[in-house]
Design a protein around this motif. Structure first.
Motif, PDB file in Angstrom:
ATOM      1  N   ILE A 314       0.885  -1.011   0.123  1.00  0.00           N
ATOM      2  CA  ILE A 314      -0.084  -0.022  -0.211  1.00  0.00           C
ATOM      3  C   ILE A 314       0.974   1.297   0.123  1.00  0.00           C
ATOM      4  O   ILE A 314       1.926   1.458   0.824  1.00  0.00           O
ATOM      5  CB  ILE A 314      -0.927  -0.030   1.282  1.00  0.00           C
ATOM      6  N   SER A 315       0.663   2.231  -0.832  1.00  0.00           N
ATOM      7  CA  SER A 315       1.419   3.433  -0.862  1.00  0.00           C
ATOM      8  C   SER A 315       0.605   4.516  -1.256  1.00  0.00           C
ATOM      9  O   SER A 315      -0.540   4.572  -1.973  1.00  0.00           O
ATOM     10  CB  SER A 315       2.595   3.456  -1.865  1.00  0.00           C
ATOM     11  N   PRO A 316       0.936   5.675  -0.685  1.00  0.00           N
ATOM     12  CA  PRO A 316       0.209   6.923  -0.884  1.00  0.00           C
ATOM     13  C   PRO A 316       0.244   7.297  -2.489  1.00  0.00           C
ATOM     14  O   PRO A 316       1.252   6.906  -3.098  1.00  0.00           O
ATOM     15  CB  PRO A 316       1.138   8.091  -0.102  1.00  0.00           C
ATOM     16  N   THR A 317      -0.507   7.757  -2.989  1.00  0.00           N
ATOM     17  CA  THR A 317      -0.713   7.955  -4.500  1.00  0.00           C
ATOM     18  C   THR A 317       0.172   8.970  -4.889  1.00  0.00           C
ATOM     19  O   THR A 317       0.633   8.978  -6.257  1.00  0.00           O
ATOM     20  CB  THR A 317      -2.193   8.420  -4.904  1.00  0.00           C
ATOM     21  N   ASP A 318       0.681   9.911  -4.204  1.00  0.00           N
ATOM     22  CA  ASP A 318       1.559  11.234  -4.549  1.00  0.00           C
ATOM     23  C   ASP A 318       2.971  10.873  -4.322  1.00  0.00           C
ATOM     24  O   ASP A 318       3.800  12.010  -4.041  1.00  0.00           O
ATOM     25  CB  ASP A 318       1.063  12.407  -3.999  1.00  0.00           C
ATOM     26  N   PHE A 319       3.421   9.508  -4.134  1.00  0.00           N
ATOM     27  CA  PHE A 319       4.916   9.367  -3.687  1.00  0.00           C
ATOM     28  C   PHE A 319       5.494   9.940  -2.469  1.00  0.00           C
ATOM     29  O   PHE A 319       6.437  10.285  -2.312  1.00  0.00           O
ATOM     30  CB  PHE A 319       5.788   9.814  -4.950  1.00  0.00           C
ATOM     31  N   SER A 320       4.259  10.407  -1.545  1.00  0.00           N
ATOM     32  CA  SER A 320       4.757  10.647  -0.273  1.00  0.00           C
ATOM     33  C   SER A 320       5.192   9.829   0.680  1.00  0.00           C
ATOM     34  O   SER A 320       4.763   8.437   0.314  1.00  0.00           O
ATOM     35  CB  SER A 320       3.747  11.743   0.518  1.00  0.00           C
ATOM     36  N   PHE A 321       5.749   9.954   1.624  1.00  0.00           N
ATOM     37  CA  PHE A 321       5.992   8.938   2.957  1.00  0.00           C
ATOM     38  C   PHE A 321       4.972   8.525   3.310  1.00  0.00           C
ATOM     39  O   PHE A 321       3.887   9.063   3.428  1.00  0.00           O
ATOM     40  CB  PHE A 321       6.912   9.909   4.036  1.00  0.00           C
ATOM     41  N   ILE A 322       5.006   7.264   3.821  1.00  0.00           N
ATOM     42  CA  ILE A 322       4.209   6.562   4.759  1.00  0.00           C
ATOM     43  C   ILE A 322       4.242   7.099   6.111  1.00  0.00           C
ATOM     44  O   ILE A 322       5.385   6.942   6.549  1.00  0.00           O
ATOM     45  CB  ILE A 322       4.184   5.135   4.688  1.00  0.00           C
ATOM     46  N   VAL A 323       3.499   7.742   6.730  1.00  0.00           N
ATOM     47  CA  VAL A 323       3.532   8.247   7.978  1.00  0.00           C
ATOM     48  C   VAL A 323       2.385   7.575   9.067  1.00  0.00           C
ATOM     49  O   VAL A 323       1.504   7.003   8.652  1.00  0.00           O
ATOM     50  CB  VAL A 323       3.422   9.758   8.127  1.00  0.00           C
ATOM     51  N   GLU A 324       2.676   8.037  10.226  1.00  0.00           N
ATOM     52  CA  GLU A 324       1.762   7.500  11.132  1.00  0.00           C
ATOM     53  C   GLU A 324       0.289   7.831  11.071  1.00  0.00           C
ATOM     54  O   GLU A 324      -0.492   6.795  11.000  1.00  0.00           O
ATOM     55  CB  GLU A 324       1.916   8.174  12.651  1.00  0.00           C
ATOM     56  N   GLU A 325      -0.098   8.716  10.329  1.00  0.00           N
ATOM     57  CA  GLU A 325      -1.485   9.051   9.957  1.00  0.00           C
ATOM     58  C   GLU A 325      -1.908   8.121   8.722  1.00  0.00           C
ATOM     59  O   GLU A 325      -3.196   7.383   8.987  1.00  0.00           O
ATOM     60  CB  GLU A 325      -1.757  10.551   9.551  1.00  0.00           C
ATOM     61  N   ASN A 326      -1.092   7.740   8.065  1.00  0.00           N
ATOM     62  CA  ASN A 326      -1.750   6.866   6.999  1.00  0.00           C
ATOM     63  C   ASN A 326      -1.773   5.463   7.580  1.00  0.00           C
ATOM     64  O   ASN A 326      -2.746   4.936   7.143  1.00  0.00           O
ATOM     65  CB  ASN A 326      -0.384   6.874   5.914  1.00  0.00           C
ATOM     66  N   LEU A 327      -0.990   5.428   8.357  1.00  0.00           N
ATOM     67  CA  LEU A 327      -0.986   3.703   8.936  1.00  0.00           C
ATOM     68  C   LEU A 327      -2.021   3.644   9.844  1.00  0.00           C
ATOM     69  O   LEU A 327      -2.680   2.562   9.537  1.00  0.00           O
ATOM     70  CB  LEU A 327       0.331   3.556   9.831  1.00  0.00           C
ATOM     71  N   SER A 328      -2.391   4.926  10.322  1.00  0.00           N
ATOM     72  CA  SER A 328      -3.687   4.695  11.396  1.00  0.00           C
ATOM     73  C   SER A 328      -4.867   4.375  10.388  1.00  0.00           C
ATOM     74  O   SER A 328      -5.798   3.590  10.842  1.00  0.00           O
ATOM     75  CB  SER A 328      -3.771   5.718  12.463  1.00  0.00           C
ATOM     76  N   ASP A 329      -4.910   5.067   9.395  1.00  0.00           N
ATOM     77  CA  ASP A 329      -6.237   5.036   8.485  1.00  0.00           C
ATOM     78  C   ASP A 329      -6.130   3.596   7.818  1.00  0.00           C
ATOM     79  O   ASP A 329      -7.128   2.846   7.686  1.00  0.00           O
ATOM     80  CB  ASP A 329      -5.942   5.681   7.257  1.00  0.00           C
ATOM     81  N   ILE A 330      -4.890   3.216   7.749  1.00  0.00           N
ATOM     82  CA  ILE A 330      -4.711   1.887   7.031  1.00  0.00           C
ATOM     83  C   ILE A 330      -5.221   0.598   7.925  1.00  0.00           C
ATOM     84  O   ILE A 330      -6.029  -0.343   7.680  1.00  0.00           O
ATOM     85  CB  ILE A 330      -3.542   1.472   6.299  1.00  0.00           C
ATOM     86  N   PHE A 331      -4.878   0.819   8.995  1.00  0.00           N
ATOM     87  CA  PHE A 331      -5.031  -0.198  10.232  1.00  0.00           C
ATOM     88  C   PHE A 331      -6.520  -0.401  10.595  1.00  0.00           C
ATOM     89  O   PHE A 331      -7.201  -1.235  10.535  1.00  0.00           O
ATOM     90  CB  PHE A 331      -4.455  -0.046  11.643  1.00  0.00           C
ATOM     91  N   GLU A 332      -7.018   1.041  10.277  1.00  0.00           N
ATOM     92  CA  GLU A 332      -8.644   0.933  10.642  1.00  0.00           C
ATOM     93  C   GLU A 332      -9.293   0.206   9.616  1.00  0.00           C
ATOM     94  O   GLU A 332     -10.365  -0.372   9.704  1.00  0.00           O
ATOM     95  CB  GLU A 332      -8.983   2.585  10.800  1.00  0.00           C
ATOM     96  N   LEU A 333      -8.931   0.310   8.336  1.00  0.00           N
ATOM     97  CA  LEU A 333      -9.684  -0.208   7.249  1.00  0.00           C
ATOM     98  C   LEU A 333      -9.698  -1.892   7.348  1.00  0.00           C
ATOM     99  O   LEU A 333     -10.523  -2.535   7.371  1.00  0.00           O
ATOM    100  CB  LEU A 333      -8.816  -0.012   5.936  1.00  0.00           C
ATOM    101  N   PHE A 334      -8.352  -2.347   7.896  1.00  0.00           N
ATOM    102  CA  PHE A 334      -8.140  -3.746   8.253  1.00  0.00           C
ATOM    103  C   PHE A 334      -9.097  -4.159   9.260  1.00  0.00           C
ATOM    104  O   PHE A 334      -9.722  -5.328   9.163  1.00  0.00           O
ATOM    105  CB  PHE A 334      -6.752  -4.091   8.578  1.00  0.00           C
ATOM    106  N   HIS A 335      -9.238  -3.296  10.233  1.00  0.00           N
ATOM    107  CA  HIS A 335     -10.022  -3.618  11.269  1.00  0.00           C
ATOM    108  C   HIS A 335     -11.429  -3.624  11.042  1.00  0.00           C
ATOM    109  O   HIS A 335     -12.000  -4.554  11.167  1.00  0.00           O
ATOM    110  CB  HIS A 335      -9.884  -2.766  12.693  1.00  0.00           C
ATOM    111  N   ASP A 336     -12.002  -2.764  10.100  1.00  0.00           N
ATOM    112  CA  ASP A 336     -13.120  -2.660   9.687  1.00  0.00           C
ATOM    113  C   ASP A 336     -13.429  -3.947   8.912  1.00  0.00           C
ATOM    114  O   ASP A 336     -14.820  -4.286   8.919  1.00  0.00           O
ATOM    115  CB  ASP A 336     -13.528  -1.556   8.991  1.00  0.00           C
ATOM    116  N   HIS A 337     -12.715  -4.423   8.165  1.00  0.00           N
ATOM    117  CA  HIS A 337     -12.921  -5.675   7.436  1.00  0.00           C
ATOM    118  C   HIS A 337     -12.730  -6.726   7.933  1.00  0.00           C
ATOM    119  O   HIS A 337     -12.933  -7.752   7.377  1.00  0.00           O
ATOM    120  CB  HIS A 337     -12.205  -5.460   6.043  1.00  0.00           C
TER     121      HIS A 337
END
Ligand code: ASP
Ligand code: MG
Length: 422
Positions: A314-337
Motif C-alpha cells: 500500500i502506498s500514498p498515490t503522490d509518492f509521499s512518505f508513509i507516516v503514522e497518519e496513513n498507518l492509522s487509516d490503513i489499520f482502521e480499514l483492516f479492522h473494519d473488514h
C-alpha cells in the motif's frame, strides 16, 4: 478439578466416543468438566450448508441430510432401544433449528446466520457424548451459551470475562461435586440470547475460560497428534514433539499460526498458572507436551507454514512518505473488514502486509484501500515463520522458493515466499 477438551477428530465416529469414555474412566479426576467440539468435519459441512443457503444452491438439502445421517448413524451404533430413541429425538430436535432457518429467505447478515447454523454441530455432538458417558457414570449436559457471554460480533464473539466467569463459578462448582459435566466449545451467547461463535477452532479457548473460572488444577487437550510438534506434519515430513513449552513460546507459536492451539487459549491459563497438557487420544498413556511457566531445557526450532497468502503493498498515490497518519487509516480499514495481518513491513513509501486470502473479505478490503492509496498485491503465496531459527533451518525451507518479503527479529523470522515448483 480439571478440564478435558476433545476436538472433532476424537469424536468422529462411534469408536471415538467409546475411546473418549475410556480415557475419562482411566485418566479423569473426580471433578471434571469436558469440552467437546463438533464431530469430525461437521463444522466444515455446516459452513458449506450456510454458504449453499446464502447462494440459493440446490444442494442445500443434500448437504444437510448428509450431516444429519452422519450423526444418526453414530447414535445407532452407540445406543440401543429406548436410549437410542431418546438421543435420536434430542438430536433431531436440535437439527430442527436449522430447518427453520432454511425455510426463510437468508437474513442479510451472513455472520449472524452462520453462527445460528454452525453452532448446532457442537450442540449435537455434546448431547451424544453426554448421553453415552451417562450410561457409565453420572454426567450432566450443560449448554455453554448459558455461561459464555459475548458481545454480538458474530463469528468472532468477544467474551465478557467478568460475567461469564462469575456465572461459571457460581453455578457450576456445585454441579461438579455430583457429576461430570459435558459442554460445548466454540459457542456463546449475546445478552439477547442469540448464539455466537468464538472463531474457528475456538473450543480450546472455551475450555480455557472454564479452566480459569473454576481454578482448574490443569487442562488437557486430547488430540490426534502426540503433543505439540515443532511443525505441522501436513507440510513437513520430519517433525519433533516438544516435551515442554513456556506459556510465552506457546502464545508466540499460536500467534504465528501454529494450528495446534487456538491463540486465545494461553492467556487465561497463564494468568492463573494453570498448566496445559496436550496429549494423544490414540496413545493416552504417553506424556505429550506440558505448557507452563517453565521454559524448555533444549531449544528446538519450530516451523509454521501458512498457504493462500496475499501480499498487499500500500502506498500514498503522490509518492509521499508513509507516516503514522496513513498507518492509522490503513489499520482502521483492516479492522473494519475483519482482516488479520499475519506479518507487516514498512518502507519509506510503502507498507506491505501478508493476510490470509478470503473470498469475501480480501477483495472488499482491497477496494476500500484503493479509494485512498495505490495498492498492489500478489496472491497464492506462502508465509513461513521459523521460531528459534538458524541459517540451516532457513535454507531447509527455502528450496524452490522465491522470497518476496522477509521480517526478522531475534528469535523469529518470517518470509513471504512464492513456490517456484508450482
Ligand atoms: N468445531 C469448531 C471448529 O471446527 C470449533 C473447534 O473445533 O474448536 O472450528
Ligand atoms: Mg477442531
Amino acid at each position: 478439578m480439571q478440564i478435558f477438551k476433545f476436538g472433532g477428530a476424537s469424536v468422529k465416529n462411534a469408536s471415538g466416543v467409546k475411546n473418549l469414555s475410556k480415557i475419562i474412566k482411566e485418566y479423569g479426576p473426580k471433578e471434571l468438566l469436558i469440552v467437546v467440539s463438533a464431530m469430525g468435519k461437521t463444522t466444515n459441512a455446516l459452513e458449506d450448508l450456510t454458504k449453499s443457503f446464502f447462494n440459493g444452491n440446490e444442494d442445500m438439502h443434500e448437504i444437510f441430510d448428509k450431516i444429519k445421517n452422519y450423526h444418526f448413524d453414530i447414535i445407532d451404533e452407540l445406543f440401543e432401544n429406548n436410549e437410542r430413541q431418546t438421543v435420536h429425538d434430542e438430536v433431531a430436535n436440535a437439527f430442527v433449528e436449522i430447518d427453520w432457518i432454511l425455510e426463510d429467505e437468508p437474513h442479510e447478515d451472513y455472520d449472524f446466520v452462520y453462527d445460528q447454523i454452525v453452532s448446532i454441530g457442537e450442540l449435537v455432538s455434546t448431547k451424544i457424548v453426554a448421553h453415552y458417558l451417562n450410561t457409565q457414570q453420572p454426567t450432566k449436559w450443560i449448554d455453554a451459551r448459558s455461561f459464555i457471554q459475548t458481545d454480538n460480533t458474530y463469528r468472532e464473539g468477544k467474551v465478557d470475562w467478568d460475567l461469564s466467569s462469575n456465572l461459571i463459578k457460581n453455578e457450576l462448582s456445585g454441579v461438579l461435586k455430583g457429576s461430570i459435566i459435558v459442554t460445548q466449545g466454540f459457542i456463546g451467547s449475546t445478552s439477547e440470547n442469540f448464539t455466537t461463535t468464538l472463531g474457528r477452532e475456538g473450543s480450546d479457548y472455551s475450555a480455557a475460560i472454564f479452566a480459569y473460572s473454576l481454578d482448574a488444577e490443569r487442562m488437557t487437550i486430547w488430540k490426534d497428534v502426540p503433543g505439540v510438534l515443532n511443525a505441522d506434519p501436513k507440510w513437513f515430513d520430519e517433525t519433533q514433539k516438544l516435551d515442554q513449552l513456556s506459556y510465552l513460546d506457546a502464545i508466540e507459536l499460536a500467534y504465528y499460526g501454529a494450528t495446534v492451539i487456538h491463540p486465545k487459549t494461553i492467556k487465561p491459563l497463564q494468568n492463573k498458572q494453570i498448566p496445559l497438557y496436550v496429549q494423544s487420544f490414540i496413545k493416552p498413556e504417553e506424556s505429550g507436551t506440558v505448557i507452563s511457566n517453565e521454559s524448555a531445557k533444549n531449544i528446538i526450532p519450530s516451523f509454521i507454514f501458512k498457504v493462500k497468502q496475499v501480499l498487499i503493498s500500500i502506498s500514498p498515490t503522490d509518492f509521499s512518505f508513509i507516516v503514522e497518519e496513513n498507518l492509522s487509516d490503513i489499520f482502521e480499514l483492516f479492522h473494519d473488514h475483519g482482516v488479520k495481518i499475519n506479518t507487516m513491513h514498512n518502507s519509506a513509501i510503502s507498507f506491505s502486509v501478508s493476510v490470509d486470502f478470503d473470498e469475501r473479505k480480501t477483495p472488499a478490503l482491497i477496494d476500500s484501500l484503493k479509494k485512498t492509496f495505490k495498492v498492489r498485491y500478489n496472491d497464492n503465496l506462502e508465509l513461513i515463520t521459523i521460531r528459534h531459527y538458524n541459517q540451516a533451518t532457513i535454507d531447509r525451507v527455502l528450496v524452490d522458493k522465491d522470497i518476496l518479503l522477509e521480517v526478522r527479529s531475534r528469535h523469529t523470522i518470517q518470509m513471504v515466499v512464492k513456490d517456484l515448483s508450482k
